[in-house]
Every structure is written in structure tokens, then in C-alpha cells.
Design a protein around this motif. Structure first.
Motif, short mmCIF file in Angstrom:
data_model
loop_
_atom_site.label_atom_id
_atom_site.label_comp_id
_atom_site.label_asym_id
_atom_site.label_seq_id
_atom_site.Cartn_x
_atom_site.Cartn_y
_atom_site.Cartn_z
N TYR A 135 0.90 -1.33 -0.15
CA TYR A 135 0.03 -0.09 -0.01
C TYR A 135 0.90 1.07 -0.01
CZ TYR A 135 -4.65 -2.50 0.80
OH TYR A 135 -5.55 -3.14 0.61
N ARG A 136 2.24 1.35 0.62
CA ARG A 136 2.90 2.24 0.68
C ARG A 136 3.41 2.76 -0.81
NH1 ARG A 136 7.44 2.36 5.13
NH2 ARG A 136 7.31 4.53 4.69
N ARG A 137 3.94 1.65 -1.32
CA ARG A 137 4.62 1.87 -2.50
C ARG A 137 3.32 2.30 -3.57
NH1 ARG A 137 8.50 -3.37 -3.36
NH2 ARG A 137 10.08 -2.57 -1.91
N ALA A 138 2.29 1.73 -3.70
CA ALA A 138 1.01 1.83 -4.72
C ALA A 138 0.65 3.46 -4.46
CB ALA A 138 0.01 0.97 -4.52
N SER A 139 0.64 3.86 -3.06
CA SER A 139 0.10 5.06 -3.05
C SER A 139 1.10 6.12 -3.46
CB SER A 139 0.43 5.40 -1.42
OG SER A 139 -0.80 4.50 -0.70
N TRP A 140 2.17 5.92 -3.76
CA TRP A 140 3.09 6.79 -4.48
C TRP A 140 2.56 7.09 -5.84
CZ3 TRP A 140 6.00 10.31 -2.33
CH2 TRP A 140 6.91 9.63 -1.03
#
Length: 212
Positions: A135-140
Motif C-alpha cells: 500500500y505504501r508503494r502503490a500510494s506513490w
């Protein structure tokens, strides 16, 4: 999350009618081109709201949509500049980019909160290190779409390019969101290790470490 195709139409109608009304009124040298455009935009938003309410759309979503149009119109009326109809959108995108970035840094990615709420799992995904990382990576990706809008809107705003802003506003709304959804889903899926049960089945930290 996105309001579907209907939500995309709802967001586009007031922008289109504002720009068209302003261009016509300005060409006719009307005493208050901005006033006419603002009134038509609010009227267009009200018509859309009435139609949505008649089809059973949640009142809160309709009210927020109409309120956004009204605020944008009031800002343009206050300054007397048609380009300021897009000021709220510009500021909100800058604020959204900042909010999504902060959420990633503090390990509460907004994409996880949105998807977790949609799946009815609350914040259980935070106990799964693989999902948290995904989720952290996709939020970028979502940070990128807000930054892109600001990068496009800002020079057009300072150039007083009302028509171009209207086109950019529509072109960078639902088409960009569709791309953003596809990219963030791809990033999320590629981040999860083989054998992970997926978004609907968060694993506890110990289970994730053991590969179960």
C-alpha cells in the motif's frame, strides 16, 4: 472511491458549462462574464444534483459535489477572474499530494485506509508487513497524479488560460484516475510475495514472516 462513470460526468458538467458560458459572455462583451459563467456553473451543478437525487444517489455525495461547484463559483465571483474558478481544484490537488505523502511517511498509507474500508477489514492490513509495504508503494502512484495535475494546472493558471484549464481539468480527472487505479493495482500485486492470499486476507506479522 471514484464515484463511477456517473461521478466523472457529474464533475465534468459544471466545468464545461462554466468555460462555455464565460467564452460566450466574454465574446459578447457582457458586463459580468464571470458572473454569468458562475451562475450557469452552479445551475448546471444543481441540475446534476437533482438528477442524481432522483436516481437514488446518496444525498451526502450530491451535496458535497454541489458545494464544491458553489465554492469555486464564489471564489471566481469574489476575485472577478474566471481563472479563479479553478483555484480550489489547484489548491486541493496540492493539499492532496501533501496528505498522501505524509500518510506514506508515517506508515498509514491512504490507499490502504480506502481499500481497507471498502473491503470492511478496517486497518487489519497494517498487521501484514507485505500489505503495508504494498500500500505504501502503490500510494506513490496517487501522489504522482496529484503532482501531475498541479504541474499542468499551475502554468495555465498563471497564464489566465481559462479554456485550456477547463480542458486539462476534464482530461486529468477520470482518464487519469483510471490509469492511476490500474498502475497502483499493478504495483500492489507485484509487491506482494508469491503465496500471499491477497488484499481480502491480511496476514499477521508472524505468519507473514513464516511464509504462511
Amino acid at each position: 472511491m471514484l464515484g463511477g462513470r456517473g461521478g466523472a460526468v457529474d464533475a465534468s458538467v459544471p466545468v464545461v458549462v462554466f468555460v462555455v458560458a464565460w467564452l460566450v459572455a466574454d465574446a459578447l462583451r457582457a458586463p459580468s462574464a464571470v458572473g454569468w459563467a458562475a451562475a450557469v456553473a452552479v445551475l448546471g451543478g444543481a441540475v446534476v444534483a437533482a438528477v442524481r437525487l432522483g436516481t437514488g444517489t446518496r444525498p451526502r455525495a450530491v451535496i458535497f459535489g454541489l458545494l464544491g461547484v458553489a465554492v469555486a463559483a464564489l471564489v471566481a465571483l469574489y476575485t472577478g477572474r474566471a481563472v479563479d474558478f479553478f483555484l480550489v481544484q489547484l489548491v486541493s490537488n496540492a493539499a492532496s499530494a501533501l496528505a498522501w505523502t505524509v500518510s506514506i511517511v508515517i506508515r498509514w498509507p491512504l490507499l490502504g485506509l480506502v481499500v481497507g474500508a471498502a473491503l470492511g477489514q478496517g486497518v487489519r492490513w497494517r498487521r501484514d508487513p507485505d500489505l503495508l509495504r504494498g500500500y505504501r508503494r502503490a500510494s506513490w502512484v496517487w501522489v504522482g497524479q496529484y503532482v501531475l495535475r498541479v504541474a499542468v494546472f499551475l502554468p495555465l493558471y498563471f497564464a489566465d488560460a481559462v479554456a485550456a484549464l477547463g480542458i486539462a481539468r476534464i482530461g486529468l480527472t477520470w482518464p487519469l484516475i483510471v490509469v492511476c487505479v490500474a498502475l497502483s493495482w499493478r504495483v500492489l500485486r507485484r509487491t506482494l510475495p508469491p503465496g500471499h492470499p491477497g488484499l481480502r486476507h491480511p496476514r499477521a506479522a508472524a505468519a507473514a514472516r513464516d511464509g504462511r
